[in-house]
Design an enzyme around this catalytic site. Structure first.
Site, PDB file in Angstrom:
ATOM      1  N   PHE A 375       0.821  -1.097   0.522  1.00 57.36           N
ATOM      2  CA  PHE A 375       0.415   0.429   0.040  1.00 57.36           C
ATOM      3  C   PHE A 375       0.704   1.510   0.020  1.00 57.36           C
ATOM      4  CE2 PHE A 375      -1.653  -3.425   2.758  1.00 57.36           C
ATOM      5  CZ  PHE A 375      -2.523  -3.674   1.582  1.00 57.36           C
ATOM      6  N   CYS A 376       2.307   0.835  -0.526  1.00 62.52           N
ATOM      7  CA  CYS A 376       3.164   2.832  -0.743  1.00 62.52           C
ATOM      8  C   CYS A 376       2.906   2.641   0.930  1.00 62.52           C
ATOM      9  CB  CYS A 376       2.758   3.393  -1.101  1.00 62.52           C
ATOM     10  SG  CYS A 376       2.281   3.129  -3.226  1.00 62.52           S
ATOM     11  N   ALA A 377       3.303   1.994   1.759  1.00 62.95           N
ATOM     12  CA  ALA A 377       4.181   2.231   2.901  1.00 62.95           C
ATOM     13  C   ALA A 377       4.719   1.354   3.393  1.00 62.95           C
ATOM     14  CB  ALA A 377       2.211   2.537   4.251  1.00 62.95           C
TER      15      ALA A 377
END
Ligand SMILES: Cc1ncc(COP(=O)(O)O)c(C=O)c1O
Length: 416
Positions: A375-377
């Site tokens: 999740f781009c995290a």
């Protein structure tokens, strides 16, 4: 810790729990998709946190504006004037939607990522961020070489203490923090964060990408200095986003893009006079229809009202959480022990299955769209102990209890 938590009424009020229908019409709600057994089923979209479907009302306004679309800003023609008025009105609608101050600058950008890159270009000093952020609220600051990353603690209360220690250690220009986690949906108390930043002489930028479609925001009454968000996460998927906030840093910064529209006068010998205000950072032809769509979404959300939206999403989230809790193989992701409020997002892992396997099973066998991955995290997923990724389901105005039940039944089948 309740002192720093803003507790909305729908968290404490009882609710019927009998099930809810979609709260608003979205484009494509009846779209069917193929499954492996050769049948077609109605698509159940549980990926709103990535991109929400267009609201039907947004599509209608978009289509009307398209019918009258012409050049923006410098055309003398009637439709150029109509289009220019629509674009500038969209700015004011956005300002009002998020409770902006009269002298805040409202810049239309491509999306949240673009808006934060613009902010990073303008902030005159260090920026403190948490390690829970979407990369969009991490990498632009890191690229300036002035990011100071604080590790979030298991409670929000202790996280505030950690942030306070960092801000006391060395002054910073800005605290940049998400308002709602794109991994778990947990809603961070904006007022407490704003008070903390201001106590230490820093400004605050709120990444509202996961918040503004779900909770009311008021820059003026909260004292928030900057807010960013994306149209495609607020039911206006037409390629525009927003940075709104205090004008001084933006006016002092070099124009984000050099080109037409940002200039008052260009002289090959004497040089270029650049505009101040939004035009300074909107060189080139803007995404007029994207901005108009955001304004239409803001109007629609405002008309529905955040109270109703809060109840709708809480109903669905309670149903989803209870259903997931009944599945032994499912482990939910959580950042803070003391944050009760969540937007319609649930991150989880499933014993015995890679996240991608879960997502593919739901899609191929049941026509259900969820997100899997990191999740781009990445820093957050690694720290939570899931470096390989997780599953995320997210929903919104077009979701019904029936959709949630379908998802839960499919997960039960997978894990049986
Ligand atoms: C919290 C958060 N911030 C920023 C972004 C980036 O948004 P965009 O891809 O629209 O730039 C996202 C997207 O998922 C997000 O969830």
């Amino acid at each position: 810790m309740t002192a720093v938590l803003d507790t909305p009424a729908y968290l404490t009020d009882s609710f019927a729990g009998a099930g809810v229908t979609a709260l608003a019409d979205v484009v494509g709600a009846e779209q069917t998709v193929p499954t492996v057994d050769g049948t077609a089923v109605r698509y159940a979209n549980f990926d709103y946190a990535a991109s929400a479907p267009a609201l039907s009302e947004v599509a209608a306004v978009f289509t009307e504006a398209l019918g009258q679309y012409a050049s923006v800003h410098r055309g003398a023609g009637h439709l150029s004037q109509v289009t220019t008025a629509r674009y500038e009105q969209a700015r004011e609608t956005v300002r009002s939607f998020v409770g902006g101050r009269a002298d805040d600058t409202v810049v239309f950008t491509r999306n949240t990522t673009d808006a934060i890159n613009l902010a990073a270009h303008a902030v005159p000093g260090d920026v403190v961020v948490l390690d829970i952020e979407h990369h969009a609220n991490l990498l632009p600051w890191q690229r300036t070489g002035r990011a100071r990353v604080v590790t979030a603690q298991p409670t929000f209360a202790d996280t505030l203490v950690a942030l306070e220690a960092e801000l006391s250690r060395t002054p910073a220009a800005l605290l940049a923090v998400t308002a709602a986690s794109n991994v778990t949906g947990e809603v961070l108390p904006i007022r407490a964060l704003t008070a903390l930043a201001h106590r230490h002489g820093a400004r605050i930028l709120i990444d509202g990408a996961q918040l503004v479609a779900h909770r009311p925001v008021s820059l003026a009454s909260y004292g928030v200095d900057y807010l960013v968000f994306s149209g495609h996460k607020v039911y206006a998927p037409f390629g525009a986003g927003v940075l709104i906030g205090r004008s001084d840093w933006l006016d002092d910064a070099a124009p984000y893009l050099a080109g037409g529209g940002a200039t008052a006068h260009v002289d090959l010998d004497a040089g270029t006079d650049w505009h101040t205000g939004a035009a300074r950072h909107e060189a080139g032809s803007p995404n007029v229809l994207g901005a108009v769509a955001i304004a239409a979404a803001a109007d629609t959300i405002k008309n529905l009202g955040f109270e109703l939206i809060g109840y709708h999403e809480r109903d669905l989230l309670t149903r989803l959480d209870e259903g997931l809790a009944a599945l032994d193989a499912v482990t939910p992701l959580q950042i803070f022990d003391d944050v009760d409020d969540r937007v319609g997002i649930a991150g989880f892992v499933v014993d015995g299955f890679a996240a991608r396997e879960v997502a593919e099973y739901l899609s191929n066998h049941h026509g259900i769209g969820v997100r899997d991955g990191k999740f781009c995290a990445h820093p957050l997923l690694t720290r939570l102990g899931y470096p390989e990724g997780a599953v995320r389901v997210s929903f919104g105005l077009g979701t019904s209890s029936e959709d949630v039940d379908r998802l839960l039944a499919a997960l039960a089948e997978l894990t049986a």
